[in-house]
Design an enzyme around this catalytic site. Structure first.
Site, PDB file in Angstrom:
ATOM      1  N   ASP A  28      -6.534 -87.456 -14.737  1.00 37.42           N
ATOM      2  CA  ASP A  28      -7.079 -86.113 -14.741  1.00 37.42           C
ATOM      3  C   ASP A  28      -8.130 -86.117 -13.624  1.00 37.42           C
ATOM      4  OD1 ASP A  28      -8.802 -83.979 -15.132  1.00 37.42           O
ATOM      5  OD2 ASP A  28      -8.710 -84.114 -17.316  1.00 37.42           O
TER       6      ASP A  28
ATOM      7  N   VAL B 169      -5.582 -76.822 -12.606  1.00 34.96           N
ATOM      8  CA  VAL B 169      -6.610 -77.783 -12.203  1.00 34.96           C
ATOM      9  C   VAL B 169      -7.927 -77.051 -11.894  1.00 34.96           C
ATOM     10  CG1 VAL B 169      -6.029 -77.904  -9.749  1.00 34.96           C
ATOM     11  CG2 VAL B 169      -6.921 -79.907 -10.877  1.00 34.96           C
ATOM     12  N   ASP B 170      -7.807 -75.825 -11.404  1.00 36.92           N
ATOM     13  CA  ASP B 170      -8.973 -74.992 -11.098  1.00 36.92           C
ATOM     14  C   ASP B 170      -9.816 -74.794 -12.365  1.00 36.92           C
ATOM     15  OD1 ASP B 170     -10.636 -73.324  -9.699  1.00 36.92           O
ATOM     16  OD2 ASP B 170      -9.216 -71.662  -9.482  1.00 36.92           O
TER      17      ASP B 170
ATOM     18  N   SER C  39      -0.587 -76.516  -5.099  1.00 40.03           N
ATOM     19  CA  SER C  39       0.505 -75.525  -5.163  1.00 40.03           C
ATOM     20  C   SER C  39       1.647 -75.904  -6.098  1.00 40.03           C
ATOM     21  CB  SER C  39       1.119 -75.248  -3.770  1.00 40.03           C
ATOM     22  OG  SER C  39       0.281 -74.392  -3.036  1.00 40.03           O
TER      23      SER C  39
ATOM     24  N   TYR D  25       1.634 -72.037  -8.639  1.00 41.82           N
ATOM     25  CA  TYR D  25       2.175 -71.509  -7.381  1.00 41.82           C
ATOM     26  C   TYR D  25       3.612 -71.962  -7.090  1.00 41.82           C
ATOM     27  CZ  TYR D  25      -2.288 -69.373  -5.970  1.00 41.82           C
ATOM     28  OH  TYR D  25      -3.410 -68.582  -5.890  1.00 41.82           O
TER      29      TYR D  25
END
Ligand code: AR6
Length: 351
Positions: free
Chosen positions: A9, A32-33, A116, A120
């Site tokens: 992580d 992840v953001d 991405s 995404y």
């Protein structure tokens, strides 16, 4: 510029900077953001608000706040539209810009997620390839870069991409094991059997007891250069050159510089200096193999170099079989080999 793929992580990674796969508002999101913002605390969002967003392919830097990392580099990856809308170039630009920022802030270690490859929609195997190629091209020599692959991604990562390797493993590894167990059962020998990897001058049987294998050629008993009655002093005074000496000779013979060799091996300069200055240095097997790959040794030469460090290639080890697969095909790109090793849950070369 070692690149190390790890499974973790990213919010737990101890690096000077971790990279966030953000959106162009830089005001947080999922994936992840979200994890990075949660772990860093509200001050991160407060600083992000001052940045005025970020276009796709660009990067911005903030402090890491409650994270173990000193900095967070926020970059905005492309949304996947099939691959013909400039996605690879934009994704490469994310890595390039992030590395530039990391260098400007004197970061010695940087950790990237697979930008991405989540919301995404960028195919994970292709995203990893762009990442590895760009990092290798752009990362400064004295920077260590971690590619952090999240656990559930690792399982998805591209067994399909490595269908040919899977077949090879089945051939060399699984079938051997089946045969081996069948034979053991038949003979009830209670001994470990291994098939010869390399043929010397002998006619090699399909399988033989390891206890009778010649340490020198991995084949059936060959007698070696000395007879059984040779005394210990003679044997000890005729020891082969060790790993370090052989490695340095091979580098010279290849006409490479030391730096070319350790870079190709994905080994850092400090470790190489240690090996260079200690004639009795015993590297780990992944390190020894990394040098064999960097030097583009064939299988027999690889076996010889490994032997000097006290190792052998074994058809009973998935790691060995995968590396052997690449050597047999004359493919000596250590990043590619490491991607494959990672996909098959094996330790990586060098790192
Ligand atoms: N550590 C490492 N990798 C992770 C973690 C983690 N804690 N969490 C997820 N990943 P994504 P994107 C992996 O969706 O595709 C956000 O909402 C994940 O499995 O986080 O660039 C932003 O605000 C995947 O492989 O980023 C944007 O709106 C990779 O990280 C949008 O998502 C990236 O997945 C960006 O989408």
């Amino acid at each position: 510029m070692p690149v190390i793929i790890i499974r973790d992580d990213i919010t737990r990674v101890q690096a000077d900077a971790i990279v966030n796969a953000a959106n162009s508002s830089l005001l947080g999101g999922g994936g992840v953001d979200g994890a990075i913002h949660r772990a860093a605390g509200p001050q991160l969002l407060a600083e992000c608000r001052t940045l005025g967003g970020c276009p796709t392919g660009e990067a911005r830097i903030t402090k890491g706040y409650r994270l173990p990392a000193k900095f967070v580099i926020h970059t905005v990856g492309p949304v996947w539209h099939g691959g013909n809308q400039g996605e690879p170039e934009q994704l490469a630009s994310c890595y390039r810009r992030s590395l530039e920022l990391a260098q400007m802030h004197c970061c010695g270690t940087v950790a990237f997620p697979l930008i991405s490859a989540g919301v995404y929609g960028y195919p994970k195997d292709q995203a990893l390839r762009v990442a590895m190629d760009t990092i290798r091209e752009c990362a400064p020599e004295d920077m260590t870069v971690y590619m952090v692959i999240f656990d559930h991604d690792a399982a998805l990562l591209s067994r399909a991409l490595y269908e040919d390797i899977t077949e090879y493993i089945d051939d060399r590894y699984a079938r051997r094991h089946e045969k081996m167990f069948a034979r053991r059962k038949e003979a009830n020998l209670g001994q470990i059997f291994a098939a010869p990897m390399f043929k010397a001058d002998h006619s090699a049987p399909e399988a033989f007891p390891m206890s009778e294998a010649c340490m020198d050629c991995e084949d059936t008993v060959c007698g070696g250069a000395f007879g059984a009655d040779t005394d210990l002093d003679t044997l000890l005074s005729n020891l082969d050159e060790g790993f370090s000496v052989t490695l340095l000779q091979l580098i010279d013979r290849r006409g490479m510089s030391d730096a070319q060799c350790y870079k190709r091996a994905n080994i850092d300069r400090k470790l190489f200096s240690k090996i260079r200055s200690d004639a009795h240095y015993r590297p780990s097997k992944p390190t020894a193999l990394a040098f064999a790959i960097a030097l583009e040794l064939d299988l027999e030469q690889t076996a010889d170099l490994l032997r000097r460090a006290g190792y052998a290639l074994s058809p009973s080890s998935k790691f060995d079989v995968i590396v052997e697969y690449f050597i047999r095909r004359g493919e000596y790109d250590i990043m590619r080999i490491n991607e494959a090793l990672f996909a098959f849950d094996q330790p990586l070369l060098a790192g």
